[in-house]
Scaffold this motif. Structure first.
Motif, PDB file in Angstrom:
ATOM      1  N   ASP A  81       0.969  -1.152  -0.158  1.00 12.21           N
ATOM      2  CA  ASP A  81       0.028  -0.120  -0.088  1.00 12.21           C
ATOM      3  C   ASP A  81       0.856   1.354  -0.023  1.00 12.21           C
ATOM      4  OD1 ASP A  81      -3.357   0.122   1.143  1.00 12.21           O
ATOM      5  OD2 ASP A  81      -2.107   2.177   1.068  1.00 12.21           O
ATOM      6  N   VAL A  82       0.318   2.481  -0.669  1.00 12.54           N
ATOM      7  CA  VAL A  82       1.198   3.638  -0.666  1.00 12.54           C
ATOM      8  C   VAL A  82       1.100   4.221   0.709  1.00 12.54           C
ATOM      9  CG1 VAL A  82      -0.755   5.235  -1.142  1.00 12.54           C
ATOM     10  CG2 VAL A  82       1.506   5.492  -2.026  1.00 12.54           C
ATOM     11  N   ASP A  83      -0.087   3.784   1.718  1.00 17.17           N
ATOM     12  CA  ASP A  83       0.045   4.629   2.866  1.00 17.17           C
ATOM     13  C   ASP A  83       0.906   3.857   4.066  1.00 17.17           C
ATOM     14  OD1 ASP A  83      -0.924   5.489   5.284  1.00 17.17           O
ATOM     15  OD2 ASP A  83      -2.729   6.198   4.425  1.00 17.17           O
ATOM     16  N   PRO A  84       1.926   4.548   4.462  1.00 16.56           N
ATOM     17  CA  PRO A  84       2.508   3.916   5.724  1.00 16.56           C
ATOM     18  C   PRO A  84       1.607   3.456   6.846  1.00 16.56           C
ATOM     19  CG  PRO A  84       3.880   5.787   4.824  1.00 16.56           C
ATOM     20  CD  PRO A  84       2.576   5.848   4.382  1.00 16.56           C
ATOM     21  N   CYS A 106       4.451   0.759  -0.714  1.00 19.27           N
ATOM     22  CA  CYS A 106       4.723   0.877  -2.107  1.00 19.27           C
ATOM     23  C   CYS A 106       3.994   1.500  -2.994  1.00 19.27           C
ATOM     24  CB  CYS A 106       4.925  -0.678  -2.495  1.00 19.27           C
ATOM     25  SG  CYS A 106       5.259  -0.942  -4.404  1.00 19.27           S
ATOM     26  N   ASP A 107       4.117   2.459  -3.901  1.00 17.72           N
ATOM     27  CA  ASP A 107       3.274   2.732  -4.931  1.00 17.72           C
ATOM     28  C   ASP A 107       3.003   2.037  -5.987  1.00 17.72           C
ATOM     29  OD1 ASP A 107       2.240   4.352  -7.093  1.00 17.72           O
ATOM     30  OD2 ASP A 107       3.136   6.041  -6.663  1.00 17.72           O
ATOM     31  N   HIS A 139      -0.932   8.502  -5.026  1.00 12.29           N
ATOM     32  CA  HIS A 139       0.379   8.448  -5.025  1.00 12.29           C
ATOM     33  C   HIS A 139       0.926   9.205  -3.706  1.00 12.29           C
ATOM     34  CE1 HIS A 139       0.098   6.822  -8.941  1.00 12.29           C
ATOM     35  NE2 HIS A 139      -0.493   7.866  -9.508  1.00 12.29           N
ATOM     36  N   GLY A 140      -0.173   9.677  -2.873  1.00  8.26           N
ATOM     37  CA  GLY A 140       0.231  10.139  -1.616  1.00  8.26           C
ATOM     38  C   GLY A 140      -0.605  10.083  -0.551  1.00  8.26           C
TER      39      GLY A 140
END
Length: 387
Positions: free
Chosen positions: A148-151, A173-174, A246-247
């Motif tokens: 996932d892009v979100d920690p 991961c993006d 992406h963010g």
């Protein structure tokens, strides 16, 4: 104190798959509520739309009903606001959902399309972690990578998976960038505009990817070919997932207030009678999917008056707009259009295909993915290509 969840999970499994299915046991023995202790539900009050927080611990009965509803996706994050971090009673103004626990039947459907072998190395998307838990229960944690892009989502899912006895590889991961390994299957329960080239790099020879295309209801099932591309087809079922981000949140939409005002009030360069009644395009799978491939990026709105008047609006970033107004659900509309393209004409052209052929070419279309990720759908002489 944990609630008595086992009989809820067993009942959900019975509703979702047949008892002999290899997915019955994972569904029946995975504590979905553990992954969704709090969630958001949409609400409308005094004309304002927003999201209201629900806390499972404070209402265990509602928690069990929601978590083990086989047909319910639970939204866990809206915009940058995760339910885990919100104060009791919080209401968030209307925004985009950014993470959820996908409804169990849909997760299983995506996994079934992947045709998992017992030793398949799989990459899945994290979200709440529930789908990852099902994959771990079916294959064993050592075969599963979850990204996932979100920690925060990755760390929260890691802890909850561990509490359920699972220890897959978890990575921030993006999904559209470089992936952290090689895999026999890539199953994405977030949608992509087109296939990232990194997926083809990470996919083993003969490996399979299952995903959906953003803005459509199309499930893509494709196997890697010897040239480094992939070949497959559009699955017969439809599904919609949140698109990749992406963010911390999605990029804001381009400012278009002036164009919306034009669409609501202008006469336009073209005023015609529509061929078909006003439809809510966003509620259709096949028409919406075809339109997105023909003219990507249309925004839709619809108003229904107290007298039954229906008005649909279409808007495109290139300055095209359309407004269709009809006196009732079965009446033909008056259509005003402006800008470089006639958006409502494109919609009516697609609906004419449906009337004449009985379906649309996206249904069962063949899919070819080039090694760089360019995707082409084709059926009966019709093609659409996404770069």
């Amino acid at each position: 104190m944990q609630p008595d969840w086992e009989h809820h999970a067993a009942a959900m499994a019975d509703e979702t798959v047949r008892p002999e299915s290899r997915w019955h046991r994972p569904l029946a023995t995975t504590p979905r509520h553990l992954f969704v202790p709090r969630w958001w539900t949409s609400r409308e009050r005094d004309g304002a739309v927003g999201y209201e927080l629900h806390d499972g611990v404070s209402d265990p009965e509602a928690w069990m009903r929601a978590a083990y509803d086989s047909g319910r996706t639970l939204t866990t994050r809206v915009g940058p606001h995760h339910a885990d971090h919100a104060a009791p009673g919080t209401v968030i103004p209307e925004t985009w959902p950014t993470s959820s626990s996908t409804l169990p039947g849909l997760v299983v459907m995506m996994y079934r399309h992947a045709f998992l072998a017992d030793t398949s190395r799989v990459l899945v998307t994290t979200g709440s972690g529930y789908g990852t838990a099902l994959a771990c229960k079916r294959l064993g944690s050592e075969h599963v990578t979850s990204v996932d892009v979100d920690p925060y989502l990755v760390e929260a899912a890691r802890e909850r998976l561990a509490a359920a006895g699972h220890h897959p590889c978890m990575e921030v991961c993006d999904l559209t960038g470089e992936l952290p390994g090689g895999y026999d299957r890539i199953i994405s329960t977030v949608s992509v505009r087109t296939i990232p080239g990194s997926w083809l790099t990470a996919l083993a020879p003969g490996g399979r990817m299952v995903t959906t295309l953003s803005g459509t209801g199309l499930i893509i099932v494709a196997d890697k070919t010897d040239d480094g591309g992939a070949f497959g087809r559009v699955a017969p079922e439809s599904a919609g997932f949140m698109r990749t981000r992406h963010g911390d949140d999605y990029d804001p939409l381009p400012g278009n207030a002036q164009l919306w005002e034009t669409a609501q009030n202008a006469e336009g360069e073209s005023v015609t009678r529509g061929r078909y009644p006003v439809m809510r395009v966003s509620s259709t799978w096949d028409v919406r999917s075809t339109l997105e491939l023909v003219v990507p990026g249309i925004e839709h709105r619809m108003d229904v008056g107290e007298d039954g008047t229906r008005t649909a609006y279409m808007l495109h970033v290139d300055g095209s707009w359309a407004r269709a107004t009809a006196a009732g659900a079965r009446e033909l509309p008056t259509v005003h259009q402006g800008g470089p393209r006639r958006l409502w004409d494109e919609l009516d052209r697609i609906r004419t295909w449906l009337v004449i052929d009985g379906d649309l070419p996206v249904s069962g279309a063949m899919v070819r993915i080039d090694p760089d990720g360019a995707l082409t759908l084709s059926r009966s002489g019709w093609t659409a290509t996404l770069p």
